[in-house]
Design a protein around this motif. Structure first.
Motif, PDB file in Angstrom:
ATOM      1  N   ASN A  95       0.841  -1.199   0.000  1.00 20.84           N
ATOM      2  CA  ASN A  95       0.000   0.000   0.000  1.00 20.84           C
ATOM      3  C   ASN A  95       0.876   1.248   0.000  1.00 20.84           C
ATOM      4  OD1 ASN A  95      -2.431  -1.255  -0.110  1.00 20.84           O
ATOM      5  ND2 ASN A  95      -2.941  -0.999   2.062  1.00 20.84           N
ATOM      6  N   THR A  96       0.430   2.237  -0.760  1.00 20.28           N
ATOM      7  CA  THR A  96       1.167   3.502  -0.854  1.00 20.28           C
ATOM      8  C   THR A  96       0.164   4.637  -0.697  1.00 20.28           C
ATOM      9  OG1 THR A  96       0.821   3.822  -3.226  1.00 20.28           O
ATOM     10  CG2 THR A  96       2.692   2.423  -2.588  1.00 20.28           C
ATOM     11  N   PRO A  97       0.633   5.886  -0.620  1.00 25.82           N
ATOM     12  CA  PRO A  97      -0.329   6.998  -0.510  1.00 25.82           C
ATOM     13  C   PRO A  97      -1.288   7.078  -1.697  1.00 25.82           C
ATOM     14  CG  PRO A  97       1.864   7.715   0.111  1.00 25.82           C
ATOM     15  CD  PRO A  97       2.017   6.333  -0.459  1.00 25.82           C
ATOM     16  N   SER A  98      -0.925   6.477  -2.844  1.00 20.08           N
ATOM     17  CA  SER A  98      -1.810   6.604  -4.004  1.00 20.08           C
ATOM     18  C   SER A  98      -2.536   5.316  -4.392  1.00 20.08           C
ATOM     19  CB  SER A  98      -1.006   7.110  -5.204  1.00 20.08           C
ATOM     20  OG  SER A  98       0.088   6.257  -5.436  1.00 20.08           O
ATOM     21  N   VAL A  99      -2.078   4.164  -3.885  1.00 19.17           N
ATOM     22  CA  VAL A  99      -2.736   2.893  -4.219  1.00 19.17           C
ATOM     23  C   VAL A  99      -3.021   2.115  -2.942  1.00 19.17           C
ATOM     24  CG1 VAL A  99      -2.563   0.710  -5.471  1.00 19.17           C
ATOM     25  CG2 VAL A  99      -1.529   2.769  -6.435  1.00 19.17           C
ATOM     26  N   HIS A 100      -4.273   1.679  -2.827  1.00 17.66           N
ATOM     27  CA  HIS A 100      -4.653   0.887  -1.648  1.00 17.66           C
ATOM     28  C   HIS A 100      -5.161  -0.479  -2.105  1.00 17.66           C
ATOM     29  CE1 HIS A 100      -6.035   0.343   2.536  1.00 17.66           C
ATOM     30  NE2 HIS A 100      -6.917  -0.455   1.951  1.00 17.66           N
ATOM     31  N   HIS A 101      -4.531  -1.532  -1.573  1.00 20.33           N
ATOM     32  CA  HIS A 101      -4.929  -2.895  -1.936  1.00 20.33           C
ATOM     33  C   HIS A 101      -5.847  -3.479  -0.872  1.00 20.33           C
ATOM     34  CE1 HIS A 101      -1.845  -2.991  -5.058  1.00 20.33           C
ATOM     35  NE2 HIS A 101      -1.013  -2.485  -4.177  1.00 20.33           N
ATOM     36  N   VAL A 133     -15.858  -6.354  -4.142  1.00 21.83           N
ATOM     37  CA  VAL A 133     -15.440  -6.285  -5.540  1.00 21.83           C
ATOM     38  C   VAL A 133     -16.212  -5.188  -6.277  1.00 21.83           C
ATOM     39  CG1 VAL A 133     -15.325  -7.584  -7.706  1.00 21.83           C
ATOM     40  CG2 VAL A 133     -14.922  -8.748  -5.536  1.00 21.83           C
ATOM     41  N   ARG A 134     -17.509  -5.124  -6.005  1.00 21.96           N
ATOM     42  CA  ARG A 134     -18.382  -4.169  -6.705  1.00 21.96           C
ATOM     43  C   ARG A 134     -18.238  -2.754  -6.202  1.00 21.96           C
ATOM     44  NH1 ARG A 134     -22.774  -7.635  -5.654  1.00 21.96           N
ATOM     45  NH2 ARG A 134     -23.558  -6.036  -4.228  1.00 21.96           N
ATOM     46  N   GLU A 135     -18.159  -2.613  -4.884  1.00 21.22           N
ATOM     47  CA  GLU A 135     -18.151  -1.271  -4.299  1.00 21.22           C
ATOM     48  C   GLU A 135     -17.143  -1.195  -3.151  1.00 21.22           C
ATOM     49  OE1 GLU A 135     -22.202  -0.566  -3.082  1.00 21.22           O
ATOM     50  OE2 GLU A 135     -22.249  -2.343  -1.816  1.00 21.22           O
ATOM     51  N   PRO A 136     -15.854  -1.354  -3.495  1.00 22.04           N
ATOM     52  CA  PRO A 136     -14.834  -1.402  -2.440  1.00 22.04           C
ATOM     53  C   PRO A 136     -14.807  -0.158  -1.559  1.00 22.04           C
ATOM     54  CG  PRO A 136     -13.814  -1.153  -4.610  1.00 22.04           C
ATOM     55  CD  PRO A 136     -15.258  -1.476  -4.835  1.00 22.04           C
ATOM     56  N   ARG A 137     -15.013   0.996  -2.173  1.00 21.27           N
ATOM     57  CA  ARG A 137     -14.926   2.229  -1.388  1.00 21.27           C
ATOM     58  C   ARG A 137     -16.023   2.283  -0.317  1.00 21.27           C
ATOM     59  NH1 ARG A 137     -11.525   6.353  -2.929  1.00 21.27           N
ATOM     60  NH2 ARG A 137     -11.178   5.414  -4.957  1.00 21.27           N
ATOM     61  N   GLU A 146     -11.931   5.646   5.347  1.00 22.11           N
ATOM     62  CA  GLU A 146     -12.381   6.598   4.342  1.00 22.11           C
ATOM     63  C   GLU A 146     -11.172   6.972   3.496  1.00 22.11           C
ATOM     64  OE1 GLU A 146     -15.740   8.217   4.390  1.00 22.11           O
ATOM     65  OE2 GLU A 146     -15.028   8.781   2.383  1.00 22.11           O
ATOM     66  N   LEU A 147     -11.176   6.573   2.234  1.00 26.24           N
ATOM     67  CA  LEU A 147     -10.037   6.884   1.373  1.00 26.24           C
ATOM     68  C   LEU A 147     -10.411   8.015   0.425  1.00 26.24           C
ATOM     69  CD1 LEU A 147      -8.930   3.245   0.470  1.00 26.24           C
ATOM     70  CD2 LEU A 147      -7.752   4.828   2.007  1.00 26.24           C
ATOM     71  N   PRO A 148      -9.506   8.979   0.229  1.00 29.28           N
ATOM     72  CA  PRO A 148      -9.792  10.061  -0.711  1.00 29.28           C
ATOM     73  C   PRO A 148     -10.018   9.499  -2.123  1.00 29.28           C
ATOM     74  CG  PRO A 148      -7.695  10.426   0.450  1.00 29.28           C
ATOM     75  CD  PRO A 148      -8.181   9.067   0.840  1.00 29.28           C
ATOM     76  N   ASP A 149     -10.787  10.218  -2.924  1.00 28.82           N
ATOM     77  CA  ASP A 149     -11.064   9.756  -4.284  1.00 28.82           C
ATOM     78  C   ASP A 149      -9.791   9.611  -5.108  1.00 28.82           C
ATOM     79  OD1 ASP A 149     -13.704   9.528  -3.848  1.00 28.82           O
ATOM     80  OD2 ASP A 149     -14.236  11.515  -4.645  1.00 28.82           O
ATOM     81  N   GLU A 152      -6.344   5.149  -5.595  1.00 29.28           N
ATOM     82  CA  GLU A 152      -6.865   4.042  -6.392  1.00 29.28           C
ATOM     83  C   GLU A 152      -6.993   2.807  -5.491  1.00 29.28           C
ATOM     84  OE1 GLU A 152      -5.401   0.988  -9.906  1.00 29.28           O
ATOM     85  OE2 GLU A 152      -4.198   2.778  -9.486  1.00 29.28           O
ATOM     86  N   ILE A 153      -8.151   2.136  -5.572  1.00 30.75           N
ATOM     87  CA  ILE A 153      -8.341   0.920  -4.775  1.00 30.75           C
ATOM     88  C   ILE A 153      -8.251  -0.284  -5.706  1.00 30.75           C
ATOM     89  CG2 ILE A 153      -9.905  -0.376  -3.267  1.00 30.75           C
ATOM     90  CD1 ILE A 153     -11.204   2.289  -2.488  1.00 30.75           C
TER      91      ILE A 153
END
Ligand code: FE
Length: 202
Positions: A95-101, A133-137, A146-149, A152-153
């Motif tokens: 995980n990084t500031p721009s990508v969340h797994h 899978v459908r709505e990870p956010r 709460e992840l900023p838009d 990327e998830i």
């Protein structure tokens, strides 16, 4: 077999099939109930998310180890003495500031037991498996994440041969922490990807 396992066995068809298979293997002399109980006890009591936490802390303090871990998770995890008795491969996602797994098994409940212990019940639930899978956010928000838009998830589907573990971000304010102190901060949920690790200074 103890009572808690009997209770679990009444729960689902899958559990009934497992029990039938277990009975058959025992009857054929291929397994003993002692071996089965030993394996269950090992994962229930001895192997917990602590193994994974040790892997994460080592990766945070040792850049070479981190590189090896991301290149070949199975081998780097084995370096610390942990491994999967069933030989399934473990891939570690950073995980990084721009990508969340975030990790799921959409089919059943595949999970990296050797580093995280037994999966939590929500991980096995139909709701989590189908919705993340459908709505990870939305699902992550229900876990209070709460992840900023702008982030990327990415959702990863584990299976019996290939299991995923998340390397969470090292929280701010831990620059002077020892490896042991870092281990204590790492949570199971952060290694599944449904949580971040809070900064201890917060
Ligand atoms: Fe599965």
């Amino acid at each position: 077999m103890n009572n808690s396992r009997e209770a679990v066995h009444t729960e689902t068809d899958a559990a009934l099939r497992t029990q039938a298979l277990e009975s058959l293997l025992v009857e054929k002399g291929l397994l003993t109930t002692d071996i089965i109980d030993g394996v269950v006890q090992k994962y229930e009591q001895d192997v917990g998310p602590l193994n994974g936490a040790k892997v994460v802390a080592r990766a945070w303090i040792d850049p070479d180890y981190k590189r090896r871990l991301l290149e070949d998770g199975t081998a780097a995890i084995a370096e610390l003495g942990f491994g999967d008795a069933h030989g399934s491969k473990i891939v570690v996602l950073e995980n990084t500031p721009s990508v969340h797994h975030v990790v799921v098994c959409t089919l059943c409940s595949c999970y990296p037991w050797s580093v995280l212990g037994l999966p939590p019940s929500w991980y096995k639930s139909y709701a989590y498996r189908s919705r993340v899978v459908r709505e990870p956010r939305v699902v992550l928000r229900e876990f209070d994440l709460e992840l900023p838009d702008s982030v990327e998830i990415r959702v990863w589907d584990s299976n019996s041969d290939l299991r995923y573990m998340v390397l969470p971000e090292r929280p701010a304010g831990t620059e002077n922490h020892s490896e042991e102190q870092l281990v204590a901060l790492v949570t199971r949920d952060s290694m599944i990807g449904v949580a971040k690790i809070e900064s201890p200074t917060k």
